[in-house]
Design an enzyme around this catalytic site. Structure first.
Site, PDB file in Angstrom:
ATOM      1  N   GLY A 325       0.838  -1.199   0.000  1.00  0.00           N
ATOM      2  CA  GLY A 325       0.000   0.000   0.000  1.00  0.00           C
ATOM      3  C   GLY A 325       0.869   1.243   0.000  1.00  0.00           C
ATOM      4  CB  SER A 326       0.239   4.615   1.374  1.00  0.00           C
ATOM      5  OG  SER A 326      -1.016   4.701   0.744  1.00  0.00           O
ATOM      6  CB  THR A 327       4.367   1.313   3.574  1.00  0.00           C
ATOM      7  OG1 THR A 327       4.070   0.077   2.918  1.00  0.00           O
ATOM      8  CG2 THR A 327       3.452   1.471   4.781  1.00  0.00           C
ATOM      9  CG  PHE A 328       5.741   0.240  -2.969  1.00  0.00           C
ATOM     10  CD1 PHE A 328       6.806  -0.605  -2.658  1.00  0.00           C
ATOM     11  CD2 PHE A 328       5.503   0.537  -4.313  1.00  0.00           C
ATOM     12  CE1 PHE A 328       7.597  -1.148  -3.664  1.00  0.00           C
ATOM     13  CE2 PHE A 328       6.302   0.004  -5.321  1.00  0.00           C
ATOM     14  CZ  PHE A 328       7.349  -0.839  -4.993  1.00  0.00           C
ATOM     15  CE  LYS A 329       0.435   6.521  -1.896  1.00  0.00           C
ATOM     16  NZ  LYS A 329      -0.687   7.169  -1.193  1.00  0.00           N
TER      17      LYS A 329
END
Lengths: 649, 379
Positions: A325-329
């Site tokens: 999810g957004s932790t990959f951003k």
């Protein structure tokens, strides 16, 4: 006449025939002598050897298994005396009567009794048969005290494995169990120790992967036996070498705290020391009691573990694979920065969606974020910004950055089933699915959805590398037999420090600025503040219909269709020491569920114990105080000093 | 048979007979029996119980029996020969009817104080009867077919009875003993050649019969023969005995492991270590030297026995002495060949050494006959 007859008889003696017979018989004697010589002189050596093989049995003395400690030296796996009683038929006389006498002190039950009688009849009268084991000290002492009245029933003390902290360390430490056929086949030259009936081998966790270190070497006792196997005497004995002790990097107190904090959830948390890569906590909930496996788990307990939809047997912290999810951003941002495809100050317009071709990719915030730069994109977790970045950078360069940050690569820990995760590339999709990579796939990957998968361990490593700019590698073994294991050197990453600083600033804003997604999980004291990133990853496709009807609130969905909640963080912001990752399966939102858990664990790790209430925002303090009191009370009761004193007859 | 019989006149009378004993044989017998006592003490772990003490007592009784028999004139025994043979036959039939079942075969009659094995008795009485027969037969007639058929029949009848027990080993020993007496009596060698051929044909027939409905031997007998031919085929079953026995002897080496130090016997790897396999224990504990010493003593008994037969001018006495010596020879040769793996395991004791009452008493009685023939030989 008589005289004549006698003389005739005299003449007809046995003469020549007698001599021939004598010669023949002496020849036979000669053959016997030669045969004797062949056996006793020419082949004596060989037969002497065979005779020794006949009479000498090698008996193995199992070595004491190495212990497992946490980083502070607290025992996580130890050897406890196994109090058991055995019966020797030839001393007991009538086994039925002997059991009757025993049952006046220790009830055995019908089934156990039948098993003992069956076994004792099948074996030689001098072979001890186990009547009951894993007895508690009280019953054992009563039997020992009454032993004069219990002829043929002998109390014995063996060693058994015990895990004093049971569930808290179950996934890391693992457990031992009886050697199975599969264990034997797995080894090219099985250690003869494995043939000992009561021998136990590491089945999972560190117990399994460090088996060769923990096992030690068997002692050998040479005993003389007779033809039916009765031991006559011991000829000599070489003592074995005890297994080596292992000290883990795990901090038991922190581990217990993490386990307790996630109780009731299907979740995982990893705490990593940034300087050494030490894994301070590697928690997965729910867990199981490893002591059950040591005694042989009952079918009921086993089925309960298997059928639990929260998968207690799975070490989710290392073997779980979730869309990050957004932790990959951060990965996407760093890739875009390195390729020079975005300037930190450049803004992207977020109207709440991005249209590519005829497909519309939605931002989590329906109204959109307006003009968004890099820092704002991380603070508010704008999806459209990353759709755009992913489109610009392309999946292969995102994957390359992901790998250098530790995603999509296997981290070598002495644990089984370590997940490799997935940092997809064009080539990967073509190879595994036979379809070309689409731009939509990149866009999805930009927000850590689609094909991207990461384990909580990998997310912690990623965070550690972003925080330090070094290729920190996780490790679990701190010392073996008191000798410290040197940490792997952590070389500089090939990422310009300025880029890392910009990403860190965004992560810091996400936690410590009022408009940040994790503002609710902030830490008050400046010198302890953390920087982090929330993540909420979908496990289902949201249909256009659902979007229109507005049915995408997690609470309205069944548990297993809710979003995963994630949070990664490092702290203290100014001089990072620790990285934390938390994944709560189907936990809803990262900010609401995962971030507070990560904050509590982080504070506990930063302060090395319960943090002061002043570390929390004022409105949370009463709740935190109550929880800390509960925890302190629970700690007083633990650890459970004795394995359940059950009769395992 | 008057007192004036010149042949008789030269024979000693009364206790003077003692001086004319064959002392060499007597001393050799005592030496062999003493070795037996030592071995029985060893296999009992250094104790007279349960075997050595009783064996000594029996040997004492045996000695008394021997002297008693020896003091009586051989003429008396000659006249008793046929009756003794017939009596043994009756006992052999009786054992079929009333004998107790032991070791899977009916072999002995319980007389209360000891178990009588009529087949043991028959070995000696058959020799007596055959000696008496050739003593009576004109020497010119011995090779005439009709006169050969008579002793063959005298042998075949008890053989058949023993085979019915069934005891193949003893039956073959009976035949071999009888054949030696007939050989000494001068029966033409052609008969022996023919008998040899017949035996080969019989063996072939026996093997051909295996597995058919007219099978001539018991299954266990076939198994024993097969095991003898290749002990390694069945190392834990029947071949176990031979394999363990050879290991025990070999591990003794030149000088042995010492009194009561034989691991194979002491740890029960040896079967029947106090009876049929006692020679193995001797070889293990006293080595090649000890085993050869016993073999030498046996050989000396054979030499002195046959020498006594050769020098006895009385035909009955000579044949009796030769037959008894040969029977003795067969005992120890077959037993030793068996434990060394040269012959199938047939259950023959080592004479005077193996524990056992029946064989010991019969043997001592037989040596009494031998002594009687020696003492009362014509001079």
């Amino acid at each position: 006449m008589r005289r004549l007859e006698f003389q005739r008889r005299e003449r007809a003696g046995i003469g020549r025939r007698g001599l021939i017979l004598l010669a023949g018989q002496l020849a036979v004697v000669g053959v016997l002598g030669l045969r004797l010589r062949a056996i006793q002189i020419e082949e004596a050596e060989r037969y002497r050897l065979l005779a020794d093989e006949n009479r000498i049995n090698i008996r193995l003395i199992p070595p004491a298994r190495g212990l497992i400690f946490d980083r502070a030296g607290r025992a996580l796996a130890e050897n406890r005396p196994n109090y058991r009683i055995v019966m020797i038929r030839e001393q007991a006389g009538d086994p039925e009567a002997a059991l009757d006498r025993l049952e006046e002190i220790l009830p055995l039950g019908e089934k156990a009794r039948a098993r003992i009688l069956r076994e004792i009849r099948a074996k030689s009268p001098f072979v001890p048969v186990t009547v009951a084991e894993h007895l508690d000290w009280h019953s054992f002492a009563r039997i020992a005290a009454n032993s004069p009245a219990l002829r043929g029933i002998l109390p014995e003390v063996g060693l058994t494995r015990a895990y004093p902290h049971g569930e808290a360390t179950a996934h890391v430490v693992g457990y031992v169990g009886p050697v199975s056929e599969r264990d034997l086949q797995a080894q090219e030259t099985p250690d003869p120790l494995l043939q000992i009936p009561s021998f136990q081998i590491g089945k999972t966790g560190v117990e399994n992967r460090m088996e060769s270190v923990l096992r030690g070497k068997a002692g050998i006792s040479r005993i003389e036996v007779n033809s039916v196997g009765r031991v006559m005497r011991e000829l000599d004995r070489t003592e074995g070498v005890a297994g080596r002790n292992i000290q883990l990097t795990i901090d038991l107190a922190l581990q217990r705290h993490a386990m307790r904090r996630m109780r009731g959830e299907s979740a995982a948390a990893v705490v990593m020391d940034l300087a050494s890569g030490d894994l301070l906590a590697l928690a997965s909930t729910p867990a199981f009691d490893p002591n059950l496996f040591v005694y042989g788990i009952s079918a009921r307990d086993w089925n309960a573990l298997l059928n639990d939809d929260h998968r207690p047997l799975s070490a989710k912290a290392v073997s779980g694979a979730y869309p990050p999810g957004s932790t990959f951003k951060m990965v996407v941002a760093l890739a875009a920065l390195r390729e020079g495809l975005v300037d930190p100050a450049e803004t992207v317009w977020c109207p709440g969606y991005l249209e590519i071709g005829n497909r519309r990719f939605h931002c989590w915030r329906r109204g959109g974020h307006g003009h968004v730069n890099l820092k704002e994109s991380l603070r508010a977790s704008c999806d459209v910004y990353y759709y755009e970045m992913a489109r610009r950078v392309g999946i292969d360069r995102i994957a390359e950055m992901a790998r250098s940050l530790g995603l999509g690569v296997r981290h070598d820990l002495p644990l089984p089933a370590i997940s490799e995760g997935l940092a997809p590339t064009r080539e990967w999709k073509q190879r595994t699915q036979g379809k070309p990579w689409l731009v939509g796939d990149s866009v999805n990957a930009g927000i850590g959805q689609g094909y991207v998968l990461a384990s909580p361990l990998q997310l912690a490593v990623m965070t550690a590398r972003i925080a330090t700019g070094r290729a920190v590698a996780p490790r679990l073994i701190r010392a073996i037999d008191g000798r410290p294991v040197a940490p792997e050197p952590a070389p500089e990453l090939d990422i310009p420090p300025a880029h890392l600083a910009q990403v860190r600033a965004g992560m810091r804003a996400a936690v410590n600025e009022r408009r940040g997604t994790a503002w609710g999980a902030r830490i008050i004291p400046r010198e302890m503040q953390m920087a982090g990133k929330t993540g909420t990853s979908q496990v289902r496709q949201i249909t256009a219909e659902e979007r229109r009807a507005g049915v995408w609130r997690n609470e309205d969905l069944p548990w297993n269709r809710r979003d995963h909640a994630l949070f990664v963080a490092f702290a203290p912001v100014e001089a990072p020491r620790l990285a934390v990752s938390v994944v709560v399966e189907h936990g809803g939102g990262g900010a609401a569920t995962a971030a507070p858990i990560a904050r509590d664990i982080m504070l506990r790790a930063l302060y090395g114990g319960p943090p002061p209430l002043s570390a929390y925002p004022a409105h949370l303090r009463p709740e935190i105080e109550r929880r800390q009191a509960e925890e302190a009370e629970e700690d007083l009761r633990l650890p459970d000093p004795a394995p359940a004193g059950r009769d395992r007859a | 048979m008057s007192l004036h019989d010149p042949a008789e006149g030269r024979a000693p009378a009364g206790f003077l007979r003692l001086l004319h004993f064959n002392w060499a044989i007597l001393l050799l017998l005592i030496a062999v029996a003493a070795i037996g006592f030592v071995m029985l003490i060893s296999v009992a772990g250094g104790s007279l119980q349960p075997w050595a003490g009783r064996q000594m007592l029996r040997f004492g009784i045996g000695l008394a029996l021997m002297f008693t028999v020896a003091m009586i004139h051989v003429r008396f025994w000659r006249s008793l020969s046929v009756a003794a043979y017939l009596g043994s036959l009756v006992l052999l039939v009786a054992v079929e009817l009333i004998g107790s079942v032991g070791m899977g075969a009916q072999r002995w009659i319980d007389l209360g104080f000891f178990h009588l094995q009529p087949s043991e008795l028959m070995k000696i009485t058959l020799v007596m009867a055959l000696a008496r027969y050739y003593d009576w037969l004109e020497p010119e007639l011995v090779s005439r077919p009709l006169w050969v058929a008579v002793p063959v029949a005298m042998t075949l009848v008890p053989m058949a009875l023993v085979l019915m027990q069934p005891d193949l080993g003893t039956a073959l020993l009976l035949a071999a003993g009888a054949a030696m007496v007939m050989f000494l009596a001068g029966v033409s060698l052609w008969y022996f050649a023919a008998a040899g051929l017949a035996a080969v044909a019989l063996v072939a027939a026996v093997f051909a019969s295996q597995g058919t409905s007219w099978q001539l031997l018991h299954d266990y007998q076939f198994r024993r023969i097969e095991t003898f031919l290749d002990p390694s085929t069945d190392p834990l079953g029947a071949g176990y005995h031979i394999t363990q026995s050879t290991i025990a002897m070999g591990s003794g080496g030149l000088t042995g492991r010492g009194f009561m130090q034989g691991t194979q016997s002491r740890l029960n790897f040896l079967p029947e270590k106090h009876t049929d396999f006692i020679f193995t224990t001797l070889a293990e504990e006293f080595g090649f030297v000890g085993a050869l010493a016993l073999l030498g003593l046996y050989a000396l008994i054979v030499i002195f026995g046959l020498a006594s037969a050769l020098t006895n001018r009385d035909r009955y006495g000579a044949l009796l002495t030769g037959g008894i010596t040969s029977t003795f020879f067969l005992y120890f040769a077959v037993n030793m060949a068996m434990v060394m793996g040269l012959a199938p395991v047939v259950g023959v004791p080592l004479p005077l050494v193996s524990y056992g009452g029946s064989a010991m008493l019969v043997l001592m009685g037989a040596f009494g006959l031998l002594q009687s023939a020696h003492v009362h030989r014509p001079r």
